[in-house]
Scaffold this active site. Structure first.
Site, PDB file in Angstrom:
ATOM      1  CB  CYS A 128      -0.901  -0.007   1.235  1.00 19.84           C
ATOM      2  SG  CYS A 128      -2.054   1.351   1.269  1.00 19.84           S
ATOM      3  CG  PHE A 268       8.159  -1.889 -20.440  1.00 23.37           C
ATOM      4  CD1 PHE A 268       7.740  -3.125 -19.981  1.00 23.37           C
ATOM      5  CD2 PHE A 268       7.195  -0.929 -20.741  1.00 23.37           C
ATOM      6  CE1 PHE A 268       6.383  -3.410 -19.836  1.00 23.37           C
ATOM      7  CE2 PHE A 268       5.841  -1.210 -20.598  1.00 23.37           C
ATOM      8  CZ  PHE A 268       5.430  -2.457 -20.146  1.00 23.37           C
TER       9      PHE A 268
END
Length: 278
Positions: A128, A268
């Protein structure tokens, strides 16, 4: 004489049974798993006693950095406004919880009013990031630190940063169950790397480490071992890093906040490619 409470370590030994495909064999052996324990963070300032504001599941170690970094990212603390960070000495605490409660003492009353504090009491899991915010509007207003004034890494350096981060992940080597975050110079030199079961905690720890060392909490690049969600961009903006480099993908809110905040955002990222989103 009773034993003193033992501070939990970052990894824990467990007995496991390993099942193998070869001849349906199995064996019992010792393994190591990453430790996950709660950390309660309390805030105190002049005229206000220590009050619980957040409880998160974390990997023990660098707890003061985690608490200070979290307070910075939430907008409670400014780089010059920290008085002390310490384990709580509340006599009502069970002995086994002594190292699971940290109090951050602020030198002055924070800009946010004390009346807002009770609404911020919350708990969260290690996954969280912004669970302590009370409303959607509050979540979407990110605390902002100073913009990074220096150079940023070029794309050639950016592609090397996840591997450079991986070189410092010793707890991952032992357990395979932990995230990492690191602050790097524009040339790719690591300033600080921290690991934690929660990726948000790891970012809190690196910013807190710089803060407690008296250095600017931001750097040319914040590098994370997973995806780039909104909450990680929020923390990068709050402590003033120049770019966020992620191994995984960003989210739509992460891209939007990065573009609005002037934060360079890469996803990425690996040796062969990186994709710039902002």
């Amino acid at each position: 004489m009773s034993e003193l409470p033992r501070r939990p370590g970052p990894t824990t030994r467990v007995q496991v049974t390993e099942h193998l495909t070869e001849q349906h064999a199995s064996r019992t052996r010792e393994d190591r798993v990453i430790t996950e324990e709660p950390l309660e963070i309390r805030l105190r300032w002049p005229g206000e006693p220590g009050t619980r504001v957040w409880t998160t599941m974390r990997t023990p170690g660098h707890d003061f950095e985690l608490a200070a970094g979290w307070a910075l990212h939430e907008g409670w603390l400014t780089p010059g406004g920290l008085e002390t960070v310490a384990y709580c000495t509340d006599v009502a605490l069970p002995r086994e919880q002594e190292f699971n409660v940290v109090t951050v003492a602020l030198a002055t009353v924070p800009a946010r009013t004390p009346t807002a504090l009770p609404h911020h009491h919350a708990s969260g899991s290690s996954a969280c990031g912004v669970c302590g915010s009370s409303t959607i509007d509050e979540v979407l207003v990110a605390p902002r630190g100073p913009r990074w004034p220096g150079e940023l890494p070029d794309e050639h350096v950016v592609r090397t940063l996840p591997a450079a981060l991986r070189d410092h992940q010793r707890h991952f080597d032992r357990t395979g169950g932990v995230h990492a975050a690191g602050l790097f110079t524009a040339g790719g030199t690591a300033l600080v790397v921290r690991e934690d079961v929660g990726r948000h905690n790891a970012v809190d720890k690196v910013a807190g480490a710089r803060l407690l060392a008296g250095a600017p909490p931001g750097a040319a690049a914040l590098v994370v071992s997973g995806r780039a969600g909104f909450e990680l961009v929020q923390k990068a903006v709050a402590h003033g890093s120049g770019c966020l480099v992620a191994v995984g993908a960003p989210t739509s809110l992460a891209v939007d906040l990065a573009r609005r905040s002037g934060l360079a955002l890469y996803g990425f990222t690996g040796p062969e490619r990186t994709v710039r989103y902002a």
